[in-house]
Design a protein around this motif. Structure first.
Motif, PDB file in Angstrom:
ATOM      1  N   GLY A  45     -40.956  54.515 -11.942  1.00 49.10           N
ATOM      2  CA  GLY A  45     -40.915  55.860 -11.375  1.00 49.10           C
ATOM      3  C   GLY A  45     -39.623  56.563 -11.722  1.00 49.10           C
ATOM      4  N   ARG A  46     -39.296  57.582 -10.949  1.00 48.08           N
ATOM      5  CA  ARG A  46     -38.090  58.365 -11.215  1.00 48.08           C
ATOM      6  C   ARG A  46     -36.841  57.478 -11.219  1.00 48.08           C
ATOM      7  NH1 ARG A  46     -38.223  63.927  -9.757  1.00 48.08           N
ATOM      8  NH2 ARG A  46     -39.304  63.386  -7.827  1.00 48.08           N
ATOM      9  N   GLY A  47     -36.932  56.371 -10.478  1.00 49.58           N
ATOM     10  CA  GLY A  47     -35.792  55.462 -10.391  1.00 49.58           C
ATOM     11  C   GLY A  47     -35.399  54.846 -11.721  1.00 49.58           C
ATOM     12  N   ALA A  97     -47.030  54.378 -14.272  1.00 48.80           N
ATOM     13  CA  ALA A  97     -45.899  55.262 -13.982  1.00 48.80           C
ATOM     14  C   ALA A  97     -46.247  56.174 -12.821  1.00 48.80           C
ATOM     15  CB  ALA A  97     -45.570  56.108 -15.209  1.00 48.80           C
ATOM     16  N   SER A  98     -45.204  56.677 -12.183  1.00 49.99           N
ATOM     17  CA  SER A  98     -45.426  57.703 -11.159  1.00 49.99           C
ATOM     18  C   SER A  98     -45.500  59.058 -11.859  1.00 49.99           C
ATOM     19  CB  SER A  98     -44.284  57.716 -10.149  1.00 49.99           C
ATOM     20  OG  SER A  98     -43.136  58.268 -10.765  1.00 49.99           O
ATOM     21  N   ARG A  99     -45.972  60.033 -11.131  1.00 48.04           N
ATOM     22  CA  ARG A  99     -46.066  61.373 -11.709  1.00 48.04           C
ATOM     23  C   ARG A  99     -44.679  61.940 -12.010  1.00 48.04           C
ATOM     24  NH1 ARG A  99     -49.680  66.367  -9.428  1.00 48.04           N
ATOM     25  NH2 ARG A  99     -48.406  68.031 -10.251  1.00 48.04           N
ATOM     26  N   GLN A 159     -53.166  59.970  -7.346  1.00 44.56           N
ATOM     27  CA  GLN A 159     -54.225  60.928  -7.020  1.00 44.56           C
ATOM     28  C   GLN A 159     -54.641  61.755  -8.225  1.00 44.56           C
ATOM     29  OE1 GLN A 159     -53.302  63.128  -3.439  1.00 44.56           O
ATOM     30  NE2 GLN A 159     -54.455  64.868  -4.175  1.00 44.56           N
ATOM     31  N   THR A 160     -53.673  62.167  -9.034  1.00 37.55           N
ATOM     32  CA  THR A 160     -53.997  62.968 -10.213  1.00 37.55           C
ATOM     33  C   THR A 160     -53.839  62.142 -11.489  1.00 37.55           C
ATOM     34  OG1 THR A 160     -51.763  63.860  -9.956  1.00 37.55           O
ATOM     35  CG2 THR A 160     -53.570  65.270  -9.289  1.00 37.55           C
ATOM     36  N   GLY A 161     -53.801  60.830 -11.326  1.00 37.83           N
ATOM     37  CA  GLY A 161     -53.751  59.931 -12.479  1.00 37.83           C
ATOM     38  C   GLY A 161     -54.858  58.907 -12.350  1.00 37.83           C
ATOM     39  N   ILE A 172     -40.033  53.412  -7.543  1.00 41.23           N
ATOM     40  CA  ILE A 172     -41.078  54.354  -7.095  1.00 41.23           C
ATOM     41  C   ILE A 172     -40.993  54.428  -5.572  1.00 41.23           C
ATOM     42  CG2 ILE A 172     -43.586  54.675  -6.860  1.00 41.23           C
ATOM     43  CD1 ILE A 172     -43.914  53.427  -9.610  1.00 41.23           C
ATOM     44  N   SER A 173     -40.940  55.648  -5.033  1.00 35.88           N
ATOM     45  CA  SER A 173     -40.758  55.769  -3.580  1.00 35.88           C
ATOM     46  C   SER A 173     -42.038  55.449  -2.818  1.00 35.88           C
ATOM     47  CB  SER A 173     -40.282  57.182  -3.229  1.00 35.88           C
ATOM     48  OG  SER A 173     -41.256  58.129  -3.615  1.00 35.88           O
ATOM     49  N   GLY A 174     -43.207  55.688  -3.475  1.00 40.70           N
ATOM     50  CA  GLY A 174     -44.473  55.392  -2.799  1.00 40.70           C
ATOM     51  C   GLY A 174     -45.011  56.585  -2.036  1.00 40.70           C
ATOM     52  N   ILE A 176     -39.772  47.196  -6.008  1.00 42.78           N
ATOM     53  CA  ILE A 176     -38.357  46.979  -6.333  1.00 42.78           C
ATOM     54  C   ILE A 176     -37.688  48.332  -6.172  1.00 42.78           C
ATOM     55  CG2 ILE A 176     -36.728  46.263  -8.128  1.00 42.78           C
ATOM     56  CD1 ILE A 176     -39.296  44.740  -9.330  1.00 42.78           C
ATOM     57  N   ASN A 177     -36.835  48.453  -5.173  1.00 44.23           N
ATOM     58  CA  ASN A 177     -36.284  49.767  -4.836  1.00 44.23           C
ATOM     59  C   ASN A 177     -34.922  49.581  -4.177  1.00 44.23           C
ATOM     60  OD1 ASN A 177     -35.916  52.434  -3.560  1.00 44.23           O
ATOM     61  ND2 ASN A 177     -38.046  52.735  -4.186  1.00 44.23           N
ATOM     62  N   LYS A 178     -34.013  50.499  -4.478  1.00 50.26           N
ATOM     63  CA  LYS A 178     -32.676  50.428  -3.877  1.00 50.26           C
ATOM     64  C   LYS A 178     -32.719  50.752  -2.390  1.00 50.26           C
ATOM     65  CE  LYS A 178     -30.297  53.313  -6.527  1.00 50.26           C
ATOM     66  NZ  LYS A 178     -29.294  54.006  -7.325  1.00 50.26           N
TER      67      LYS A 178
HETATM   68  C1  FAD Z   1     -51.284  67.506  -5.638  1.00 44.31           C
HETATM   69  C2  FAD Z   1     -50.320  66.416  -5.995  1.00 44.31           C
HETATM   70  C3  FAD Z   1     -50.768  65.360  -6.760  1.00 44.31           C
HETATM   71  C4  FAD Z   1     -49.897  64.322  -7.090  1.00 44.31           C
HETATM   72  N1  FAD Z   1     -50.360  63.272  -7.833  1.00 44.31           N
HETATM   73  C5  FAD Z   1     -49.539  62.224  -8.065  1.00 44.31           C
HETATM   74  C6  FAD Z   1     -50.004  61.084  -8.777  1.00 44.31           C
HETATM   75  O1  FAD Z   1     -51.148  61.014  -9.256  1.00 44.31           O
HETATM   76  N2  FAD Z   1     -49.152  60.052  -8.948  1.00 44.31           N
HETATM   77  C7  FAD Z   1     -47.867  60.069  -8.471  1.00 44.31           C
HETATM   78  O2  FAD Z   1     -47.143  59.084  -8.671  1.00 44.31           O
HETATM   79  N3  FAD Z   1     -47.406  61.148  -7.826  1.00 44.31           N
HETATM   80  C8  FAD Z   1     -48.194  62.229  -7.629  1.00 44.31           C
HETATM   81  N4  FAD Z   1     -47.690  63.322  -6.996  1.00 44.31           N
HETATM   82  C9  FAD Z   1     -46.242  63.404  -6.770  1.00 44.31           C
HETATM   83  C10 FAD Z   1     -45.766  62.649  -5.541  1.00 44.31           C
HETATM   84  O3  FAD Z   1     -45.834  63.481  -4.416  1.00 44.31           O
HETATM   85  C11 FAD Z   1     -44.298  62.206  -5.732  1.00 44.31           C
HETATM   86  O4  FAD Z   1     -43.509  63.339  -5.993  1.00 44.31           O
HETATM   87  C12 FAD Z   1     -44.095  61.205  -6.860  1.00 44.31           C
HETATM   88  O5  FAD Z   1     -45.015  60.142  -6.737  1.00 44.31           O
HETATM   89  C13 FAD Z   1     -42.680  60.658  -6.788  1.00 44.31           C
HETATM   90  O6  FAD Z   1     -42.474  59.786  -7.850  1.00 44.31           O
HETATM   91  P1  FAD Z   1     -41.372  58.647  -7.736  1.00 44.31           P
HETATM   92  O7  FAD Z   1     -41.700  57.741  -6.616  1.00 44.31           O
HETATM   93  O8  FAD Z   1     -41.218  58.056  -9.088  1.00 44.31           O
HETATM   94  O9  FAD Z   1     -40.035  59.489  -7.462  1.00 44.31           O
HETATM   95  P2  FAD Z   1     -39.153  59.592  -6.158  1.00 44.31           P
HETATM   96  O10 FAD Z   1     -39.957  59.963  -4.981  1.00 44.31           O
HETATM   97  O11 FAD Z   1     -37.999  60.449  -6.513  1.00 44.31           O
HETATM   98  O12 FAD Z   1     -38.663  58.098  -5.905  1.00 44.31           O
HETATM   99  C14 FAD Z   1     -37.790  57.414  -6.742  1.00 44.31           C
HETATM  100  C15 FAD Z   1     -37.481  56.091  -6.068  1.00 44.31           C
HETATM  101  O13 FAD Z   1     -36.701  55.310  -6.927  1.00 44.31           O
HETATM  102  C16 FAD Z   1     -35.717  54.637  -6.166  1.00 44.31           C
HETATM  103  N5  FAD Z   1     -34.623  54.345  -7.099  1.00 44.31           N
HETATM  104  C17 FAD Z   1     -33.796  55.219  -7.712  1.00 44.31           C
HETATM  105  N6  FAD Z   1     -32.981  54.576  -8.567  1.00 44.31           N
HETATM  106  C18 FAD Z   1     -33.298  53.257  -8.479  1.00 44.31           C
HETATM  107  C19 FAD Z   1     -32.804  52.093  -9.111  1.00 44.31           C
HETATM  108  N7  FAD Z   1     -31.845  52.149 -10.047  1.00 44.31           N
HETATM  109  N8  FAD Z   1     -33.340  50.898  -8.770  1.00 44.31           N
HETATM  110  C20 FAD Z   1     -34.326  50.817  -7.836  1.00 44.31           C
HETATM  111  N9  FAD Z   1     -34.828  51.898  -7.209  1.00 44.31           N
HETATM  112  C21 FAD Z   1     -34.324  53.105  -7.533  1.00 44.31           C
HETATM  113  C22 FAD Z   1     -35.355  55.592  -5.068  1.00 44.31           C
HETATM  114  O14 FAD Z   1     -34.818  54.896  -3.953  1.00 44.31           O
HETATM  115  C23 FAD Z   1     -36.701  56.231  -4.768  1.00 44.31           C
HETATM  116  O15 FAD Z   1     -37.380  55.533  -3.739  1.00 44.31           O
HETATM  117  C24 FAD Z   1     -48.545  64.367  -6.658  1.00 44.31           C
HETATM  118  C25 FAD Z   1     -48.113  65.439  -5.879  1.00 44.31           C
HETATM  119  C26 FAD Z   1     -48.979  66.449  -5.555  1.00 44.31           C
HETATM  120  C27 FAD Z   1     -48.488  67.587  -4.707  1.00 44.31           C
END
Ligand code: FAD
Length: 327
Positions: free
Chosen positions: A213-215, A238-240, A256-258, A271-273, A290-292
Motif C-alpha cells: 500500500g501507500r506504506g 496493491a491498495s488503491r 471495492q473498485t479492484g 496498508i491501513s485497511g 505488516i504495519n508501523k
Molecule cells: C469509492 C471508493 C472506492 C475505493 N476503492 C478502493 C479499492 O478498491 N481498494 C483500495 O485499496 N482502496 C480503495 N479506496 C481507497 C481507500 O479508501 C483508501 O484510501 C486506500 O485503501 C488507502 O490505501 P493504503 O492503505 O495503501 O494507504 P493509507 O491509508 O495511507 O495507509 C498506509 C499505511 O501504511 C502504513 N505505513 C506507512 N509506512 C510504513 C512502513 N514503512 N512500514 C509499515 N507500514 C507503513 C501506515 O501506518 C498506514 O497504515 C476507495 C475509496 C473510495 C472512496
C-alpha cells in the motif's frame, strides 16, 4: 417452472478455470438436494480435452458448442446461444463462476430473460425446496441471506475460491452437441490478440497474495513485496492508494473498485485497511498485516499483526523463508 441445474464452464483457450470446477461442485450439491440433474455448458473451439475433463466430474449431461466462432469468449455469440438453450430446456437454476466472463454472461442472460441475477454468492443451499443463497453486502461487512422463491430461472454467480473443487465421479455423461446461433459476419466484436499480463499468477486464483500500500512509499518500495511474493509463489496485490500513485498497474488493485480475492493467505504490507480495501480481501482465510501503526484498522481484521517498518521486516522475513524452503 423448469428443472435441472446448469453450470457454465469458464475457460481460456480450453483451460478450465478453477472457479468452474467449484461451480460444478455447487451444482451437484444443489441438484442432489432438489433431486434433479446437472447439465454443463461448454462453449469454445477444439474443446475435446476440456469436455473430457468436464466428463470426469459430471455424469449427467454436457452441452457442447464447438465452433470457430466460439473460440474466444464474446458476449454476442455466447449470450445468444445460452439464451436460446435456456428457451429450449428451461432449467431451474443457472450457475456461473463470478469471473469476468461469467459476470458478463450472467448480466446478458439477466437482460435477455428478464430476471435478476444473484451475484457473487458464497453459499448456496436448498431449504424446504427453496434456494437460499448467501452473498456479502456493504463491502463485505454483512452477509445477506436471500431466498429465491419466485425467481425463474435462478441465475446465480459464485465467488471464486468460496467453494470446494468438485471431486471426480463414475459414469458417462451424455454429450449433446449444438450449433452456434450467430455466424461470424453477424458478430460485431473481433478479438485481434491477447497480451500477457506482467504477473504469473492471476490475483483472483492465487492461494497467497502479498499486497503493498501507500506504506511502500514509491514504485521501488514494491521490490521487497515482490521478493516475498516470489519466494511464496504468491501474486502481488496493491491498495488503491498505491495504484492511484502510479506505483503499480490497476490490474493489481484489491478492493471495492479492484479485484476481490479470497486466498488462503493474504499479507498486507503498509496498508491501513480502509473499508474499501477490506471489501476485496476480508474473506481471505489467514490475514497478516505488516504495519508501523498498531492502531491501523487492518490490525483489527488481521489474524497476525506485525508492528514494524516493512523495510526492516520484509527482507529478514523473506530471507528466513527462503532459507527454510531451501532446506
Ligand atoms: C469509492 C471508493 C472506492 C475505493 N476503492 C478502493 C479499492 O478498491 N481498494 C483500495 O485499496 N482502496 C480503495 N479506496 C481507497 C481507500 O479508501 C483508501 O484510501 C486506500 O485503501 C488507502 O490505501 P493504503 O492503505 O495503501 O494507504 P493509507 O491509508 O495511507 O495507509 C498506509 C499505511 O501504511 C502504513 N505505513 C506507512 N509506512 C510504513 C512502513 N514503512 N512500514 C509499515 N507500514 C507503513 C501506515 O501506518 C498506514 O497504515 C476507495 C475509496 C473510495 C472512496
Amino acid at each position: 417452472m423448469g428443472s435441472g441445474v446448469w453450470v457454465y464452464i469458464d475457460h481460456f483457450k480450453g483451460n478450465g478455470l478453477a472457479a468452474s470446477w467449484e461451480a460444478i461442485s455447487v451444482a451437484k450439491s444443489v441438484a442432489s438436494q432438489l433431486d434433479t440433474s446437472v447439465t454443463v455448458l461448454v462453449f469454445g473451439h477444439q474443446t475435446d480435452e476440456l469436455v473430457s475433463e468436464v466428463a470426469t466430474y459430471v455424469s449427467d449431461t454436457i452441452i457442447v458448442c464447438d465452433d470457430h466462432t466460439m473460440e474466444d469468449f464474446r458476449i454476442e455469440p455466447y449470450g445468444a446461444l445460452a439464451a436460446k438453450l435456456y428457451q429450449n430446456y428451461k432449467p431451474h437454476i443457472i450457475l456461473l463462476p463470478a469471473t469476468t466472463r461469467g459476470r458478463d454472461l450472467s448480466a446478458f442472460l439477466s437482460i435477455d430473460l428478464g430476471v435478476a441475477v444473484v451475484a457473487d454468492c458464497t453459499d448456496v443451499n436448498i431449504e424446504e425446496g427453496c434456494t437460499q443463497v448467501t452473498r456479502p453486502v456493504y463491502a463485505g461487512k454483512l452477509n445477506a441471506r436471500i431466498s429465491l422463491d419466485n425467481l425463474h430461472p435462478q441465475i446465480i454467480s459464485l465467488r471464486p475460491r468460496a467453494f470446494p473443487k468438485v471431486g471426480e465421479c463414475d459414469g458417462m455423461a451424455e454429450i449433446i452437441e449444438v450449433e452456434p446461433v450467430m455466424t461470424e459476419s453477424d458478430i460485431m466484436v473481433k478479438v485481434l490478440d491477447y497480451t500477457a499480463a506482467d504477473y504469473d499468477v492471476s490475483l483472483v486464483d492465487a492461494n497467497i497474495v502479498v499486497s503493498g500500500g501507500r506504506g511502500v512509499g514509491g514504485p521501488d518500495g514494491f521490490d521487497p513485496v515482490r521478493e516475498l511474493a516470489s519466494v511464496l509463489g504468491a501474486s502481488v496485490g496493491a491498495s488503491r492508494a498505491a495504484v492511484d500513485s502510479g506505483w503499480i498497474p490497476y490490474d493489481h488493485q484489491v478492493g471495492q473498485t479492484g479485484k476481490t480475492v479470497s486466498p488462503d493467505l493474504y499479507i498486507a504490507c503498509g496498508i491501513s485497511g480502509a473499508i474499501q480495501h477490506q471489501a476485496g480481501m476480508r474473506t481471505s482465510k489467514i490475514i497478516v498485516a505488516i504495519n508501523k501503526d498498531v492502531e491501523a484498522p487492518i490490525m483489527k481484521l488481521a489474524h497476525y499483526g506485525v508492528v514494524a517498518d516493512l523495510f526492516d521486516f520484509l527482507p529478514i522475513f523473506t530471507a528466513e523463508l527462503k532459507s527454510r524452503f531451501e532446506k
